[in-house]
Design a protein around this motif. Structure first.
Motif, PDB file in Angstrom:
ATOM      1  N   PRO A   1      -0.350  16.269 -16.149  1.00  0.00           N
ATOM      2  CA  PRO A   1      -1.229  16.390 -17.319  1.00  0.00           C
ATOM      3  C   PRO A   1      -0.457  16.313 -18.640  1.00  0.00           C
ATOM      4  O   PRO A   1       0.635  16.871 -18.753  1.00  0.00           O
ATOM      5  CB  PRO A   1      -1.881  17.769 -17.138  1.00  0.00           C
ATOM      6  CG  PRO A   1      -1.136  18.453 -16.066  1.00  0.00           C
ATOM      7  CD  PRO A   1      -0.373  17.446 -15.288  1.00  0.00           C
ATOM      8  N   ASN A   2      -1.047  15.591 -19.577  1.00  0.00           N
ATOM      9  CA  ASN A   2      -0.489  15.427 -20.934  1.00  0.00           C
ATOM     10  C   ASN A   2       0.883  14.761 -20.963  1.00  0.00           C
ATOM     11  O   ASN A   2       1.625  14.932 -21.916  1.00  0.00           O
ATOM     12  CB  ASN A   2      -0.405  16.771 -21.668  1.00  0.00           C
ATOM     13  CG  ASN A   2      -1.753  17.422 -21.784  1.00  0.00           C
ATOM     14  OD1 ASN A   2      -2.748  16.732 -21.951  1.00  0.00           O
ATOM     15  ND2 ASN A   2      -1.789  18.735 -21.669  1.00  0.00           N
TER      16      ASN A   2
ATOM     17  N   ASP B   1      -3.466  13.232 -12.971  1.00  0.00           N
ATOM     18  CA  ASP B   1      -3.902  14.578 -12.571  1.00  0.00           C
ATOM     19  C   ASP B   1      -2.712  15.458 -12.199  1.00  0.00           C
ATOM     20  O   ASP B   1      -2.794  16.684 -12.244  1.00  0.00           O
ATOM     21  CB  ASP B   1      -4.846  14.494 -11.366  1.00  0.00           C
ATOM     22  CG  ASP B   1      -6.231  14.044 -11.787  1.00  0.00           C
ATOM     23  OD1 ASP B   1      -6.628  14.369 -12.916  1.00  0.00           O
ATOM     24  OD2 ASP B   1      -6.895  13.363 -11.000  1.00  0.00           O
ATOM     25  N   LEU B   2      -1.637  14.805 -11.769  1.00  0.00           N
ATOM     26  CA  LEU B   2      -0.454  15.576 -11.366  1.00  0.00           C
ATOM     27  C   LEU B   2       0.550  15.690 -12.507  1.00  0.00           C
ATOM     28  O   LEU B   2       1.531  16.425 -12.407  1.00  0.00           O
ATOM     29  CB  LEU B   2       0.222  14.915 -10.150  1.00  0.00           C
ATOM     30  CG  LEU B   2      -0.674  14.740  -8.929  1.00  0.00           C
ATOM     31  CD1 LEU B   2       0.037  13.963  -7.845  1.00  0.00           C
ATOM     32  CD2 LEU B   2      -1.111  16.089  -8.402  1.00  0.00           C
TER      33      LEU B   2
ATOM     34  N   LYS C   1       0.841  -1.197   0.000  1.00  0.00           N
ATOM     35  CA  LYS C   1       0.000   0.000   0.000  1.00  0.00           C
ATOM     36  C   LYS C   1       0.880   1.251   0.000  1.00  0.00           C
ATOM     37  O   LYS C   1       0.640   2.201  -0.753  1.00  0.00           O
ATOM     38  CB  LYS C   1      -0.914  -0.019   1.225  1.00  0.00           C
ATOM     39  CG  LYS C   1      -1.996   1.026   1.180  1.00  0.00           C
ATOM     40  CD  LYS C   1      -2.890   0.956   2.395  1.00  0.00           C
ATOM     41  CE  LYS C   1      -3.851   2.125   2.385  1.00  0.00           C
ATOM     42  NZ  LYS C   1      -4.678   2.208   3.558  1.00  0.00           N
TER      43      LYS C   1
ATOM     44  N   ALA D   1       1.956   6.273  -6.956  1.00  0.00           N
ATOM     45  CA  ALA D   1       0.744   6.874  -7.538  1.00  0.00           C
ATOM     46  C   ALA D   1       0.792   8.390  -7.422  1.00  0.00           C
ATOM     47  O   ALA D   1       0.394   9.111  -8.336  1.00  0.00           O
ATOM     48  CB  ALA D   1      -0.500   6.327  -6.851  1.00  0.00           C
ATOM     49  N   ARG D   2       1.309   8.883  -6.308  1.00  0.00           N
ATOM     50  CA  ARG D   2       1.415  10.335  -6.130  1.00  0.00           C
ATOM     51  C   ARG D   2       2.395  10.931  -7.125  1.00  0.00           C
ATOM     52  O   ARG D   2       2.265  12.077  -7.530  1.00  0.00           O
ATOM     53  CB  ARG D   2       1.868  10.665  -4.713  1.00  0.00           C
ATOM     54  CG  ARG D   2       0.733  10.637  -3.723  1.00  0.00           C
ATOM     55  CD  ARG D   2       1.189  11.100  -2.372  1.00  0.00           C
ATOM     56  NE  ARG D   2       0.137  10.919  -1.400  1.00  0.00           N
ATOM     57  CZ  ARG D   2       0.335  10.511  -0.167  1.00  0.00           C
ATOM     58  NH1 ARG D   2       1.546  10.253   0.263  1.00  0.00           N
ATOM     59  NH2 ARG D   2      -0.677  10.382   0.668  1.00  0.00           N
TER      60      ARG D   2
ATOM     61  N   HIS E   1       0.507  10.032 -10.960  1.00  0.00           N
ATOM     62  CA  HIS E   1      -0.941  10.194 -11.198  1.00  0.00           C
ATOM     63  C   HIS E   1      -1.195  11.168 -12.359  1.00  0.00           C
ATOM     64  O   HIS E   1      -0.588  12.244 -12.410  1.00  0.00           O
ATOM     65  CB  HIS E   1      -1.614  10.729  -9.927  1.00  0.00           C
ATOM     66  CG  HIS E   1      -3.093  10.534  -9.944  1.00  0.00           C
ATOM     67  ND1 HIS E   1      -3.930  11.369 -10.644  1.00  0.00           N
ATOM     68  CD2 HIS E   1      -3.884   9.602  -9.366  1.00  0.00           C
ATOM     69  CE1 HIS E   1      -5.173  10.957 -10.481  1.00  0.00           C
ATOM     70  NE2 HIS E   1      -5.174   9.876  -9.712  1.00  0.00           N
TER      71      HIS E   1
ATOM     72  N   ARG F   1       1.027   4.012  -2.959  1.00  0.00           N
ATOM     73  CA  ARG F   1       0.681   5.418  -2.701  1.00  0.00           C
ATOM     74  C   ARG F   1       1.801   6.355  -3.157  1.00  0.00           C
ATOM     75  O   ARG F   1       1.559   7.375  -3.773  1.00  0.00           O
ATOM     76  CB  ARG F   1       0.430   5.631  -1.203  1.00  0.00           C
ATOM     77  CG  ARG F   1      -0.809   4.974  -0.706  1.00  0.00           C
ATOM     78  CD  ARG F   1      -1.936   5.990  -0.531  1.00  0.00           C
ATOM     79  NE  ARG F   1      -3.125   5.344  -0.041  1.00  0.00           N
ATOM     80  CZ  ARG F   1      -4.167   5.037  -0.804  1.00  0.00           C
ATOM     81  NH1 ARG F   1      -4.178   5.335  -2.067  1.00  0.00           N
ATOM     82  NH2 ARG F   1      -5.216   4.440  -0.292  1.00  0.00           N
TER      83      ARG F   1
ATOM     84  N   SER G   1     -12.955   3.127 -11.181  1.00  0.00           N
ATOM     85  CA  SER G   1     -12.618   4.549 -11.104  1.00  0.00           C
ATOM     86  C   SER G   1     -12.150   5.001 -12.474  1.00  0.00           C
ATOM     87  O   SER G   1     -12.020   4.205 -13.387  1.00  0.00           O
ATOM     88  CB  SER G   1     -11.549   4.786 -10.061  1.00  0.00           C
ATOM     89  OG  SER G   1     -10.327   4.305 -10.533  1.00  0.00           O
ATOM     90  N   GLN G   2     -11.894   6.277 -12.620  1.00  0.00           N
ATOM     91  CA  GLN G   2     -11.644   6.840 -13.943  1.00  0.00           C
ATOM     92  C   GLN G   2     -10.508   6.161 -14.697  1.00  0.00           C
ATOM     93  O   GLN G   2     -10.563   5.974 -15.887  1.00  0.00           O
ATOM     94  CB  GLN G   2     -11.326   8.322 -13.825  1.00  0.00           C
ATOM     95  CG  GLN G   2     -11.237   8.955 -15.199  1.00  0.00           C
ATOM     96  CD  GLN G   2     -10.719  10.337 -15.155  1.00  0.00           C
ATOM     97  OE1 GLN G   2     -10.250  10.817 -14.135  1.00  0.00           O
ATOM     98  NE2 GLN G   2     -10.793  11.022 -16.274  1.00  0.00           N
ATOM     99  N   TYR G   3      -9.471   5.798 -13.977  1.00  0.00           N
ATOM    100  CA  TYR G   3      -8.295   5.301 -14.672  1.00  0.00           C
ATOM    101  C   TYR G   3      -8.209   3.786 -14.692  1.00  0.00           C
ATOM    102  O   TYR G   3      -7.189   3.239 -14.998  1.00  0.00           O
ATOM    103  CB  TYR G   3      -7.041   5.896 -14.034  1.00  0.00           C
ATOM    104  CG  TYR G   3      -7.024   7.377 -14.182  1.00  0.00           C
ATOM    105  CD1 TYR G   3      -6.774   7.946 -15.426  1.00  0.00           C
ATOM    106  CD2 TYR G   3      -7.326   8.207 -13.119  1.00  0.00           C
ATOM    107  CE1 TYR G   3      -6.799   9.316 -15.598  1.00  0.00           C
ATOM    108  CE2 TYR G   3      -7.356   9.568 -13.285  1.00  0.00           C
ATOM    109  CZ  TYR G   3      -7.091  10.133 -14.518  1.00  0.00           C
ATOM    110  OH  TYR G   3      -7.117  11.476 -14.685  1.00  0.00           O
TER     111      TYR G   3
END
Lengths: 296, 98
Positions: free
Chosen positions: A38-39, A35-36, A22, A29-30, A33, A26, A97-99
């Motif tokens: 973009p593109n 969202d962190l 876990k 993923a941070r 991710h 985490r 979830s979205q991804y």
């Protein structure tokens, strides 16, 4: 289809505890991710790998299956079929979830069947689909006028309008043409980034165009008319007598179309480069010498 | 602002299965704008994408609100720097071609 080492992806050992997994997930993923980042396609790919590794290793059953078969995972399905004849299989229905949807490798799909993911709440959460990114290369002349173009994105044909005057590197959003929404959520959007290649003799800076034009010595000295190219045709210019080398004139409204401002154009800047005559005849030389004397 | 583009906060929270306090805190941090109209709370549809992003970061990555605020500001900076790089690259290309 290659074997994927999920432990290696998460950077944990084979005897890692649930808490270790876990924690590793985490942390990664941070870092990756979407969202962190973009593109960022590399980060997106990495995130999918991490997500997939976590899906397997954080689920006791999946981890056990993965550990049991390891590199011989291809035989897992065969074994599982036999096993199913004797016992009921518990199915875990979870929300996505979205991804998570359609983001798993073939290896995962073969070993564990469809996609699964954990999510908060009741499992009926609606999510927007994933945004898609695409790049479209166009020639400068292609974006001089607004036009329609058909693109194929994920095997779907989309007819889009490309507005005149779009810039190199500019991105436009096509609403609802991204990934499908989850649990009835809206579709994601499609982002198209334009790469504009300029093969013309004009230089472009936003909506202004620049052109260097050769001017012969006599026209520069005595003045006259000169036909010059614009992006969409030719114009006749009146050259003033004694025009100096490097003189720039502005042709108002003869530049590039302004983005989403129909009928408005930038300016065209023409710089004169005076061409001196070459291979002078004896007679010409004499005349130039006479002119030189007159100037002294 | 066109009221047809507004979604009741209550409905949004039900659909996403999130407590209203989540949106309240986002508003306290000025990360989203909640509109009070006729004693009912609404959110503009344009902000939904932002709310979803905040949800993912908060619930999936366990980032607290201070972290969300910092990320939001940094991502805005990254975005404006990217735009600047794009403009400068275009300018550089212009002068390189001369």
């Amino acid at each position: 289809m290659a074997f994927i080492d999920y432990y290696k992806i998460l950077g944990v050992s084979k005897n890692a505890t649930e808490a270790d997994i876990k924690k590793a997930y985490r942390k990664l993923a941070r870092k990756y991710h979407p969202d962190l980042n973009p593109n960022d396609k590399v980060a997106e790919k990495k995130f999918k790998e991490i997500n997939e590794a976590n899906e397997v290793l954080s689920n006791t059953e999946n981890r056990k299956k993965y550990d049991n078969y390891g590199e011989h995972w291809q035989h897992a399905e065969e074994y599982e079929k036999t096993k199913q004849q004797y016992q009921r299989q518990n199915s875990n229905q979870r929300a996505s979830s979205q991804y998570s949807q359609a983001d798993f490798s073939d290896f995962f799909e073969n070993m564990f069947g469809g996609t699964s993911s954990r999510s908060r709440g009741s499992g009926q959460v609606r999510f927007r689909g994933q945004d898609f990114n695409a790049e479209l290369q166009l020639d400068l002349k292609d974006v001089y006028a607004t036009h329609k173009r058909t693109l194929t994105v994920n095997n779907k044909n989309i007819r889009i309008t490309i507005p005149a005057g779009i810039e190199n590197g500019q991105t436009i959003k096509i609403k609802g043409h991204g990934g499908p929404g989850v649990n009835g959520g809206p579709n994601g959007d499609l982002y198209i980034q334009f790469s504009i290649v300029n093969h013309s003799k004009f230089k472009r800076d936003k909506d202004n165009l620049y052109l260097t034009v050769d001017l012969d010595l006599y026209k520069a000295l005595l003045g006259g008319e000169l036909m010059v190219d614009t992006f969409d045709g030719k114009v006749k210019l009146n050259i003033k007598p004694e025009t100096q080398n490097g003189t720039t004139v502005k042709l108002k409204g003869k530049g590039f179309p302004r983005y989403k401002k129909e009928g408005q154009y930038g300016d065209l800047y023409i710089t004169f480069q005076i061409k001196l005559p070459e291979n002078l005849t004896a007679q010409e030389k004499t005349h130039f010498q006479e002119l030189q004397k007159l100037r002294k | 602002m066109d009221t047809t583009d507004l979604i009741p906060v209550q409905l949004l929270c039900e659909r996403y299965d999130i407590p209203i306090s989540f949106l309240d805190t986002l508003q306290e941090f000025q990360l989203v704008e909640i509109i009070d109209e006729d004693n009912s709370l609404y959110i503009h549809t344009k902000q939904i994408k932002k709310v979803e992003k905040m949800m993912r970061l908060h619930y999936d990555l366990e980032i607290n609100f201070e972290g969300l605020d910092a990320i939001h500001n940094l991502l805005n900076q990254v975005e404006s720097l990217k735009k600047e790089v794009k403009i400068l690259r275009n300018k550089l290309r212009f002068y390189q071609d001369l």
